[in-house]
Motif scaffolding. Structure first.
Motif, PDB file in Angstrom:
ATOM      1  N   PHE B 317       0.834  -1.200   0.000  1.00 15.03           N
ATOM      2  CA  PHE B 317       0.000   0.000   0.000  1.00 15.03           C
ATOM      3  C   PHE B 317       0.869   1.250   0.000  1.00 15.03           C
ATOM      4  CE2 PHE B 317      -2.238   3.527   1.960  1.00 15.03           C
ATOM      5  CZ  PHE B 317      -3.370   3.594   1.160  1.00 15.03           C
ATOM      6  N   ALA B 318       1.946   1.209   0.776  1.00 16.15           N
ATOM      7  CA  ALA B 318       2.821   2.386   0.861  1.00 16.15           C
ATOM      8  C   ALA B 318       3.365   2.737  -0.526  1.00 16.15           C
ATOM      9  CB  ALA B 318       3.965   2.110   1.834  1.00 16.15           C
ATOM     10  N   ARG B 319       3.727   1.699  -1.268  1.00 17.29           N
ATOM     11  CA  ARG B 319       4.264   1.937  -2.616  1.00 17.29           C
ATOM     12  C   ARG B 319       3.186   2.517  -3.534  1.00 17.29           C
ATOM     13  NH1 ARG B 319       8.917  -0.045  -4.201  1.00 17.29           N
ATOM     14  NH2 ARG B 319       9.031  -1.846  -2.843  1.00 17.29           N
ATOM     15  N   PHE B 320       1.999   1.963  -3.427  1.00 15.44           N
ATOM     16  CA  PHE B 320       0.868   2.459  -4.218  1.00 15.44           C
ATOM     17  C   PHE B 320       0.596   3.927  -3.851  1.00 15.44           C
ATOM     18  CE2 PHE B 320      -3.729   3.074  -4.878  1.00 15.44           C
ATOM     19  CZ  PHE B 320      -3.877   2.625  -6.179  1.00 15.44           C
ATOM     20  N   ALA B 321       0.619   4.218  -2.553  1.00 12.29           N
ATOM     21  CA  ALA B 321       0.338   5.585  -2.103  1.00 12.29           C
ATOM     22  C   ALA B 321       1.390   6.557  -2.646  1.00 12.29           C
ATOM     23  CB  ALA B 321       0.287   5.629  -0.574  1.00 12.29           C
ATOM     24  N   ARG B 322       2.640   6.110  -2.651  1.00 11.48           N
ATOM     25  CA  ARG B 322       3.719   6.987  -3.145  1.00 11.48           C
ATOM     26  C   ARG B 322       3.603   7.271  -4.633  1.00 11.48           C
ATOM     27  NH1 ARG B 322       7.110   3.838   0.106  1.00 11.48           N
ATOM     28  NH2 ARG B 322       7.836   2.562  -1.634  1.00 11.48           N
ATOM     29  N   ASN B 323       3.261   6.248  -5.411  1.00  6.64           N
ATOM     30  CA  ASN B 323       3.345   6.390  -6.869  1.00  6.64           C
ATOM     31  C   ASN B 323       2.017   6.686  -7.562  1.00  6.64           C
ATOM     32  OD1 ASN B 323       6.210   5.824  -7.295  1.00  6.64           O
ATOM     33  ND2 ASN B 323       5.700   3.819  -6.449  1.00  6.64           N
ATOM     34  N   ASN B 324       0.918   6.244  -6.986  1.00  2.00           N
ATOM     35  CA  ASN B 324      -0.349   6.326  -7.718  1.00  2.00           C
ATOM     36  C   ASN B 324      -1.343   7.331  -7.139  1.00  2.00           C
ATOM     37  OD1 ASN B 324       0.966   3.934  -8.582  1.00  2.00           O
ATOM     38  ND2 ASN B 324      -0.961   3.102  -9.340  1.00  2.00           N
ATOM     39  N   VAL B 325      -1.065   7.871  -5.971  1.00  2.00           N
ATOM     40  CA  VAL B 325      -2.026   8.782  -5.348  1.00  2.00           C
ATOM     41  C   VAL B 325      -1.413  10.178  -5.291  1.00  2.00           C
ATOM     42  CG1 VAL B 325      -3.462   9.226  -3.317  1.00  2.00           C
ATOM     43  CG2 VAL B 325      -2.881   6.869  -3.940  1.00  2.00           C
ATOM     44  N   VAL B 326      -2.140  11.169  -5.769  1.00  2.00           N
ATOM     45  CA  VAL B 326      -1.639  12.549  -5.716  1.00  2.00           C
ATOM     46  C   VAL B 326      -2.659  13.434  -5.007  1.00  2.00           C
ATOM     47  CG1 VAL B 326      -0.164  12.319  -7.759  1.00  2.00           C
ATOM     48  CG2 VAL B 326      -2.498  13.124  -8.019  1.00  2.00           C
ATOM     49  N   PRO B 327      -2.183  14.583  -4.475  1.00  2.00           N
ATOM     50  CA  PRO B 327      -3.078  15.442  -3.699  1.00  2.00           C
ATOM     51  C   PRO B 327      -4.246  15.994  -4.521  1.00  2.00           C
ATOM     52  CG  PRO B 327      -0.783  16.065  -3.369  1.00  2.00           C
ATOM     53  CD  PRO B 327      -0.801  15.078  -4.487  1.00  2.00           C
ATOM     54  N   HIS B 328      -5.339  16.186  -3.846  1.00  2.00           N
ATOM     55  CA  HIS B 328      -6.578  16.715  -4.431  1.00  2.00           C
ATOM     56  C   HIS B 328      -6.746  18.158  -3.972  1.00  2.00           C
ATOM     57  CE1 HIS B 328     -10.926  16.905  -5.299  1.00  2.00           C
ATOM     58  NE2 HIS B 328     -10.779  15.783  -5.985  1.00  2.00           N
ATOM     59  N   LYS B 329      -7.555  18.922  -4.710  1.00  2.00           N
ATOM     60  CA  LYS B 329      -7.767  20.316  -4.296  1.00  2.00           C
ATOM     61  C   LYS B 329      -8.566  20.407  -2.995  1.00  2.00           C
ATOM     62  CE  LYS B 329     -11.957  21.104  -7.009  1.00  2.00           C
ATOM     63  NZ  LYS B 329     -12.584  21.757  -8.162  1.00  2.00           N
ATOM     64  N   ILE B 330      -9.345  19.375  -2.698  1.00  2.00           N
ATOM     65  CA  ILE B 330     -10.148  19.386  -1.470  1.00  2.00           C
ATOM     66  C   ILE B 330      -9.385  18.626  -0.378  1.00  2.00           C
ATOM     67  CG2 ILE B 330     -12.355  18.693  -0.434  1.00  2.00           C
ATOM     68  CD1 ILE B 330     -12.819  20.691  -2.631  1.00  2.00           C
ATOM     69  N   PRO B 331      -9.217  19.234   0.806  1.00  2.00           N
ATOM     70  CA  PRO B 331      -8.508  18.541   1.880  1.00  2.00           C
ATOM     71  C   PRO B 331      -9.179  17.205   2.208  1.00  2.00           C
ATOM     72  CG  PRO B 331      -8.969  20.828   2.497  1.00  2.00           C
ATOM     73  CD  PRO B 331      -9.687  20.569   1.202  1.00  2.00           C
ATOM     74  N   GLY B 332      -8.339  16.199   2.445  1.00  2.00           N
ATOM     75  CA  GLY B 332      -8.880  14.897   2.832  1.00  2.00           C
ATOM     76  C   GLY B 332      -9.226  14.002   1.656  1.00  2.00           C
ATOM     77  N   TYR B 333      -9.062  14.509   0.416  1.00  2.00           N
ATOM     78  CA  TYR B 333      -9.301  13.696  -0.780  1.00  2.00           C
ATOM     79  C   TYR B 333      -7.985  13.430  -1.506  1.00  2.00           C
ATOM     80  CZ  TYR B 333     -14.388  14.157  -0.641  1.00  2.00           C
ATOM     81  OH  TYR B 333     -15.706  14.056  -0.288  1.00  2.00           O
ATOM     82  N   GLY B 334      -7.997  12.401  -2.325  1.00  2.00           N
ATOM     83  CA  GLY B 334      -6.848  12.110  -3.169  1.00  2.00           C
ATOM     84  C   GLY B 334      -7.297  11.803  -4.591  1.00  2.00           C
ATOM     85  N   ILE B 335      -6.357  11.972  -5.535  1.00  2.00           N
ATOM     86  CA  ILE B 335      -6.587  11.550  -6.923  1.00  2.00           C
ATOM     87  C   ILE B 335      -5.873  10.209  -7.077  1.00  2.00           C
ATOM     88  CG2 ILE B 335      -6.174  12.101  -9.344  1.00  2.00           C
ATOM     89  CD1 ILE B 335      -5.946  15.077  -8.494  1.00  2.00           C
ATOM     90  N   VAL B 336      -6.626   9.172  -7.416  1.00  2.00           N
ATOM     91  CA  VAL B 336      -6.028   7.833  -7.475  1.00  2.00           C
ATOM     92  C   VAL B 336      -5.866   7.407  -8.932  1.00  2.00           C
ATOM     93  CG1 VAL B 336      -6.304   5.409  -6.850  1.00  2.00           C
ATOM     94  CG2 VAL B 336      -6.972   7.213  -5.235  1.00  2.00           C
ATOM     95  N   GLN B 337      -4.636   7.100  -9.306  1.00  2.00           N
ATOM     96  CA  GLN B 337      -4.349   6.681 -10.669  1.00  2.00           C
ATOM     97  C   GLN B 337      -4.281   5.151 -10.730  1.00  2.00           C
ATOM     98  OE1 GLN B 337      -1.348   9.606 -12.492  1.00  2.00           O
ATOM     99  NE2 GLN B 337      -0.886   9.662 -10.306  1.00  2.00           N
ATOM    100  N   VAL B 338      -4.978   4.599 -11.718  1.00  2.00           N
ATOM    101  CA  VAL B 338      -5.026   3.147 -11.882  1.00  2.00           C
ATOM    102  C   VAL B 338      -4.194   2.795 -13.106  1.00  2.00           C
ATOM    103  CG1 VAL B 338      -6.519   1.165 -12.273  1.00  2.00           C
ATOM    104  CG2 VAL B 338      -7.323   3.094 -10.868  1.00  2.00           C
ATOM    105  N   SER B 339      -3.141   2.048 -12.889  1.00  2.00           N
ATOM    106  CA  SER B 339      -2.245   1.693 -13.987  1.00  2.00           C
ATOM    107  C   SER B 339      -2.831   0.563 -14.827  1.00  2.00           C
ATOM    108  CB  SER B 339      -0.895   1.265 -13.403  1.00  2.00           C
ATOM    109  OG  SER B 339      -0.100   0.676 -14.405  1.00  2.00           O
TER     110      SER B 339
END
Ligand code: HEM
Ligand code: SF4
Lengths: 123, 553
Positions: B317-339
């Motif tokens: 999960f840590a690796r996924f969080a580092r590489n596939n999740v980026v910050p969102h404009k709304i606090p508490g949300y993320g943009i999740v990229q699916v490879s």
């Protein structure tokens, strides 16, 4: 000296699948294809195929080499076309397997004739 | 999410009925192949190596769960159970029958999907930022402007028979995720000092056999004049673009032959002479389009999610969080990229089962929205950080949690000779071999951002010209060979790559990439990406790594 061998191919109009002229009309299997060693006969068959606009799209002749007695399309493009996508061996005509499918899968680069055709079905 | 109104629905229904009739007439012999082919292409249907291929539009890359389920149904019912997401944010089905196509299109219409503007010499489906509405840095929602362009361009009588196809990209963030500078027109939305929205207008980019990075012809076009200015560009192109030579017909050739300054002044002359208020979009219409996207019901949440942070104790999960999740404009949300680049898989392919899993997960965790990226991946743009661990588990169960976004195995590859009638060589097996070479995720992370892009011929659908490492398939005396280019970029630092040396045999490519990467690791400075190192050192160390025996030129 190897002879100039040809196979007549097209795509089926309604389905899109690759088809080859066989003794019994158009077949989805390359293994059924008629092997022409007479240029005039091949051209005549191509003309007839061009007129069959209700069932075929884009008919054309491909070059074939006799490799260990088996008719193998000389270009790798035509081999892939006769087999199906190389990344999905379960898709397309290659899924049926057989000696000829195996020969096409084994051929590399520009196939060259290594003797006379051992098989059959020539015109 | 944008929804059709009654006019859109009727328009698509009419078009489908018309095409059904055309297919009927082709099959009954009333239309010849020569008459039918352009009609088929205008409806996204190509004849490929093994079958017909249907290209379905995903305007500006935006899907809903319902649309994704419809794509899954098409894949299962009329294809062989999968689809291929492309660099133009479309999806292609590789095994469609001509005789089924009218039914497929009618079915797609029930989910507000179609194949309009996916082919032919018209203004194609507009590319946009897959992070639209979610990116913190964006100055406005680029989907609104993409939809404006969509409504203006669909069936536009003046621009339906252009000299050649025409592709527009819209981005509203400083970080370009659309390859804007590689499009016929790239539009970068910004605010000027007075806070007014305006577009940087870039024209004449493109790939193909003569690649160009586009030239800026206007720094800040007031946003409200977008349609009149686009009309002026298209008119100059329509008038002077070359129709005599297929290879010189794109706008990039016109811009390059006139020079960007002269091209710009011709556009300005056209623009000054036209009745702009008649062509520009009324504010009220813009407001209507904006409103029809609706609002995502974001919740108020703390910026830091304890559940998300706790989940990092799982290294996967840590690796996924580092590489596939980026910050969102709304606090508490993320943009999740699916490879869609699982190790050894086909880049961009997605099975019907995976599409349905994604539709369910997006509904459960991401407000039912899914985006397609021009790098052949998918994005769930609005996911509460609290729910990312559950989403990750769901993705992993479907083989969709590869943690490699922007890393070496996140490659673009066109269909190549495994499907494409125009190809010189295969592209997918090359991508698969490279992917396996770099299967170790720790090593991939150590290497950092590296964009490899592969095309099976010079049409460059795989964007090889703008790859950090580009790979182009060529036919050399009946064998598949591959030419490497280095130093390209499709992002805001856009550049065309340079050829490294003589083309390599198919079995040598993955090894050559390995050597390029090792050369980079040996000489990189802190924080340098592969591209930065190449730009600093030039080609020398890389050439020596792949062609050690070559004489110094
Ligand atoms: C398999 C069927 C396909 C065919 C027959 C096809 C055909 C072509 C042709 C002829 C060109 C060159 C056009 C020109 O330079 O004017 C081209 C360019 C391009 N195609 Fe494809 N293509 C196919 C698939 C794809 C796929 C799968 C993608 C995405 C992965 C794609 C995206 C593009 C892009 C981005 C360009 C270059 C950009 C440009 O200059 O417009 N195409 N394609
Ligand atoms: S780059 Fe060439 S081989 Fe690849 S999809 Fe485009 S036309 Fe086909």
């Amino acid at each position: 000296m190897s002879e100039a061998l040809k196979v007549l191919t097209a795509n089926d109009l309604a389905g899109g699948q690759v088809v080859f002229l066989s003794e019994a009309g158009w077949s989805d299997r390359y293994a059924d294809a008629v092997i022409f060693d007479d240029a005039a006969a091949a051209d005549a068959a191509l003309e007839a195929a061009r007129a069959a606009t209700l069932t075929l799209a884009d008919p054309y002749l491909i070059d074939v080499a006799a490799v260990d007695g088996l008719p193998v399309p000389t270009s790798y493009r035509e081999r892939i076309r006769a087999l199906g996508p190389t990344i999905h061996p379960d898709m397309g005509p290659q899924a049926d397997g057989g000696v000829l499918v195996h020969a096409l899968q084994q051929a590399r680069g520009a196939a060259r004739s290594s003797g006379r055709l051992g098989l059959i079905r020539r015109k | 999410m944008f929804h059709y109104d009654a006019i859109d629905t009727a328009m698509v229904a009419d078009r489908n009925a018309e095409f059904r009739d055309q297919v009927q007439r082709r099959l009954s012999g009333d239309l010849t192949e020569d008459q039918f082919k352009p009609l088929r292409l205008m409806n996204g249907l190509y004849l490929q190596l093994h079958s017909y291929m249907l290209r379905v539009a995903i305007p500006y890359g935006a899907l809903t769960s319902a649309k994704m389920r419809a794509l899954a149904h098409v894949a299962r019912r009329w294809d062989k159970g999968y689809g291929h997401f492309t660099t133009r944010q479309n999806v292609q089905f590789h095994w469609i029958r001509l005789s089924d196509t009218p039914d497929v299109l009618d079915y797609l219409a029930t989910a507000e999907l179609h194949a309009i503007q996916t082919s032919g010499n018209c203004i194609r489906n507009t590319t946009s930022d897959p992070f639209a509405g979610a990116a913190a840095e964006e100055v406005d929602d680029p989907r609104v402007w993409s939809e404006v362009i969509r409504q203006w361009s669909t069936f536009h009588p003046e621009f339906t028979y252009l000299p050649r196809k025409f592709k527009i990209a819209v981005t509203a963030s400083p970080q370009d995720r659309t390859a804007a500078r590689a499009h016929d027109i790239g539009l970068v939305l910004r605010r000027n000092r007075d806070g007014r929205l305006g577009f940087e207008v870039i024209v004449g980019g493109g790939m193909g056999r003569t690649p160009y990075i586009g030239s800026t012809i206007r720094e800040h076009l007031p946003a409200e004049h977008l349609l009149s200015y686009l009309t002026a560009i298209l008119r100059v192109y329509n008038r002077f673009g070359r129709r005599d030579n297929l290879y010189k017909a794109r706008i990039k050739i016109l811009v390059a032959s006139l020079g960007a300054a002269e091209f710009a002044s011709q556009v300005d002359a056209e623009w000054d002479a036209m009745d702009r208020p008649r062509l520009d979009l009324p504010d009220i219409e813009l407001a209507r389009i904006r409103a029809s996207f609706g609002l995502v019901p974001f919740r108020t949440m703390p910026p830091r999610s304890e559940r998300f942070e706790a989940a990092r104790s799982d290294p996967a999960f840590a690796r996924f969080a580092r590489n596939n999740v980026v910050p969102h404009k709304i606090p508490g949300y993320g943009i999740v990229q699916v490879s869609l680049k699982g190790i050894g898989e086909v880049p961009g392919d997605c099975s019907a089962d995976q599409m349905e899993v994604l539709a369910d997960l997006a509904e459960r965790h991401g407000h039912g929205e899914i985006r397609v990226t021009h790098e052949q991946n998918l994005v769930l743009p609005h996911v509460p950080l609290d729910e990312v661990p559950a989403l990750h588990a769901g993705l992993a169960a479907a083989g969709l949690a590869t943690p490699n976004i922007n890393l070496v195995s996140d490659m673009i590859a066109c269909p190549g000779l495994d499907y494409c009638a125009l190809a010189n060589a295969r592209a997918i097996p090359v991508a698969q071999a490279i992917s396996r070479t770099f299967a170790d995720p720790a090593r991939a992370e150590r290497i950092g951002e590296l964009k490899i892009k592969i095309s099976g011929c010079i049409n460059a659908c795989g964007h090889h010209h703008v790859g950090h490492i580009g790979i182009l398939g060529v036919d050399k005396k009946g064998e598949e060979f591959y030419q490497l280019t280095l130093g390209g970029s499709g992002a805001e630092d856009a550049a065309i790559g340079h050829v490294l040396g003589p083309a390599l045999g198919a079995d040598k490519v993955a090894d050559a990439i390995d050597k390029l990467v090792e050369a980079y690791l040996a000489i990189r400075q802190p924080d340098e990406r592969f591209l930065d190192t190449y730009r600093r050192t030039g080609v020398g160390p890389f050439k020596a790594a792949v062609y050690p025996d070559a004489h110094q030129a």
